[in-house]
Design an enzyme around this catalytic site. Structure first.
Site, PDB file in Angstrom:
ATOM      1  N   HIS A 134       0.820  -1.216   0.000  1.00 30.09           N
ATOM      2  CA  HIS A 134       0.000   0.000   0.000  1.00 30.09           C
ATOM      3  C   HIS A 134       0.856   1.270   0.000  1.00 30.09           C
ATOM      4  O   HIS A 134       0.349   2.347   0.328  1.00 30.09           O
ATOM      5  CB  HIS A 134      -0.919   0.003   1.222  1.00 30.09           C
ATOM      6  CG  HIS A 134      -1.732  -1.227   1.386  1.00 30.09           C
ATOM      7  ND1 HIS A 134      -2.627  -1.645   0.416  1.00 30.09           N
ATOM      8  CD2 HIS A 134      -1.785  -2.152   2.375  1.00 30.09           C
ATOM      9  CE1 HIS A 134      -3.205  -2.775   0.827  1.00 30.09           C
ATOM     10  NE2 HIS A 134      -2.701  -3.101   2.004  1.00 30.09           N
ATOM     11  N   HIS A 138      -7.106  -4.658  -0.867  1.00 29.12           N
ATOM     12  CA  HIS A 138      -6.455  -5.929  -1.172  1.00 29.12           C
ATOM     13  C   HIS A 138      -7.159  -6.621  -2.327  1.00 29.12           C
ATOM     14  O   HIS A 138      -6.984  -7.805  -2.553  1.00 29.12           O
ATOM     15  CB  HIS A 138      -6.475  -6.850   0.046  1.00 29.12           C
ATOM     16  CG  HIS A 138      -6.045  -6.187   1.292  1.00 29.12           C
ATOM     17  ND1 HIS A 138      -6.932  -5.625   2.178  1.00 29.12           N
ATOM     18  CD2 HIS A 138      -4.815  -5.940   1.787  1.00 29.12           C
ATOM     19  CE1 HIS A 138      -6.261  -5.080   3.185  1.00 29.12           C
ATOM     20  NE2 HIS A 138      -4.981  -5.246   2.967  1.00 29.12           N
TER      21      HIS A 138
END
Lengths: 335, 335
Positions: free
Chosen positions: A59, A221
């Site tokens: 991320h 995700h």
């Protein structure tokens, strides 16, 4: 799978190594692969509340990119899309403690919540007072693949920024936690994916999207969102995201806002600004005022193409803390 | 083709509209679609040399992202991957002139060079003194699809940063041009593509790369590089890029360097830091010292996956100008 990596198992370690070498003025690595974390180059600030966040890697720049003056004291990267275990979180918590206690900022994923909870208990045994704030800004879905309740996504950056400023000005642990909670209560996000991403050690895309299909409400995700729809224009997509966000936040005339348009990692900047343009217009149609803006890659999903829209409702104090100096690898002003 | 756009023909206009709305403290748009440019919100700075750059869109944040204190005065975006015509360049040049003349910073592509030349002549008719510096830092190929000689790529950011600082401290036009030339003489770049990108109005990828193939020496419009090779590790790819760059620049022991690892738009930050780690190690093996670093998306090719490595050899003056305050949408420190 084509990626600029070496051994898929070494992605996080090598990336962190490059990161701390590039930003040696700001950060250091623990250098311990079993207890890997990144913390401020100067060490814990005596008397200041320490801020620690972390979560699965993939991320970036979240979270290590937000370590530095006015934001985090330490960040704990797990494996890609996998929560860090309690051990490195404990080590980071101890390292971040300047004697005033430590705030854990935790995105609401079951693994993160459990591991940060365990770490907080273990850190207390080492005489560090820990309080936790859970970020759950994603309005897309209640419960999902890895979460009970809403997920924590790009709003986390605003929690870290504003709580970081509160800690920097000398607020005590309770007050910093209260500020972080107030940000979380006033921030909402929703995202869209045009393409999937590929986790290095998996070697294949996390999910399938047809050539003419997009996923509204995607998780960071790649976990399922609200719905799959045929590819649509940027304005239509943005309207879906912004409407969900603004309705949930009950944006009203006169509201002062931060608007964050976040890239998922593989989206050209030009597209993010097209999304921003429409999101801002829709907020202004509601009579709200966009006081501050961030447009760029802040909370990504590897090379996923897509974007998310985050809106934070400001009050005078939150605005002043937002504007306070920050000096990190990924966010810098006034310092 | 899935993109966050509306009408493919409106991508540049809408993106610029979003950009100036998001960064209204820094920039304004000319608001004239026929003569579209972005310039500093405060207008031309009286007595300061004006810096104007531009080129095809699709490389954001280049160039509009570098308009502001300590860098450009105006940026002229063409259509995607297409040089702007002389008219908007003339308008931007006139707007950027504070009475001390204007420097054109031009990437070495035939269209850009011709159009900026014409624009310079037309601006002279409007009593603006113009000098041009051509950037040609890409060591990959001599001549190519759109270029006679070497192409101008990510080194452009360093030319704009350092020449911008020279203008800001009050250097005259000749001196600012000399600094820009000195940066260009001391900077080299080379890139790699893992995937192609798709120009919105074309609707299909600019070139084909097999699932197990990468292109070394790629141009920022996807034009051919040195060679296509089977997908390789990040360390091997970086070694190819860095070796070509460092050999051409004749990096020697004791050299002080800026190392810029640039993402092509679709590359995760984690991968850029893995490339950085190896590039830095190889430079240090040569006895050189990496004094400053930039890692991120600076000169992109839409959503292309890949990266480029840029090395600049510093002297005391270039380092001091590099460190001088800059406040733009995409680069900010000290201000």
């Amino acid at each position: 799978m084509k990626k600029l990596i070496n051994d898929p198992q070494a992605v996080v370690a090598e990336s962190v190594e490059g990161f701390v070498a590039a930003h040696a003025d700001l950060v250091v690595s623990s250098g311990d692969e079993e207890k890997l974390f990144v913390s401020r180059a100067g060490g814990a600030v005596s008397g200041k509340v320490g801020l620690v966040s972390g979560g699965g890697s993939g991320h970036e720049p979240l979270h290590a990119g937000f370590v530095g003056l006015g934001m985090l004291d330490a960040a704990v990267p797990g494996a890609v899309f996998t929560s860090p275990t309690p051990d490195p979180i404990v080590a980071a918590t101890v390292a971040a403690d300047g004697g005033a206690g430590v705030l854990h900022i935790v995105k609401n994923y079951t693994g993160d919540v459990l591991n940060f909870e365990t770490a907080a208990e273990l850190a207390e045994l080492e005489d560090v007072t820990v309080t936790s704030v859970i970020v759950d800004d994603d309005v897309a879905v209640q419960d999902s693949l890895y979460t009970a309740g809403r997920r924590g996504v790009a709003g986390t950056v605003l929690v870290e920024k504003i709580a970081g400023a509160a800690a920097e000005r000398g607020d005590d642990l309770e007050a910093v936690a209260a500020i972080a909670t107030r940000v979380n209560e006033n921030v909402r996000s929703m995202g869209v994916a045009l393409t999937a991403c590929t986790v290095p050690h998996a070697g294949k895309p996390s999910f399938d999207l047809a050539e003419d299909e997009i996923e509204i409400g995607i998780g960071i995700h790649g976990e399922p969102g609200r719905e799959r729809i045929p590819a649509a224009s940027a304005d239509e997509i943005t309207e879906r995201l912004l409407t969900a966000v603004a309705d949930d936040l009950q944006v009203a005339s006169g509201d002062r806002l931060v608007l964050l348009v976040n890239g998922m990692g593989g989206t050209p900047a030009s597209e993010l600004y097209i999304v921003y343009r429409q999101a801002r217009a829709l907020l202004e149609q509601r009579g709200a005022s966009v006081e501050r803006s961030l447009v760029g890659n802040y909370v990504t999903s590897l090379e996923m193409q897509g974007a998310s829209v985050t809106v934070l409702r400001l009050d005078d104090e939150l605005l002043s803390l937002y504007d306070a100096p920050v000096h990190t690898a990924a966010l810098r002003w006034g310092a």
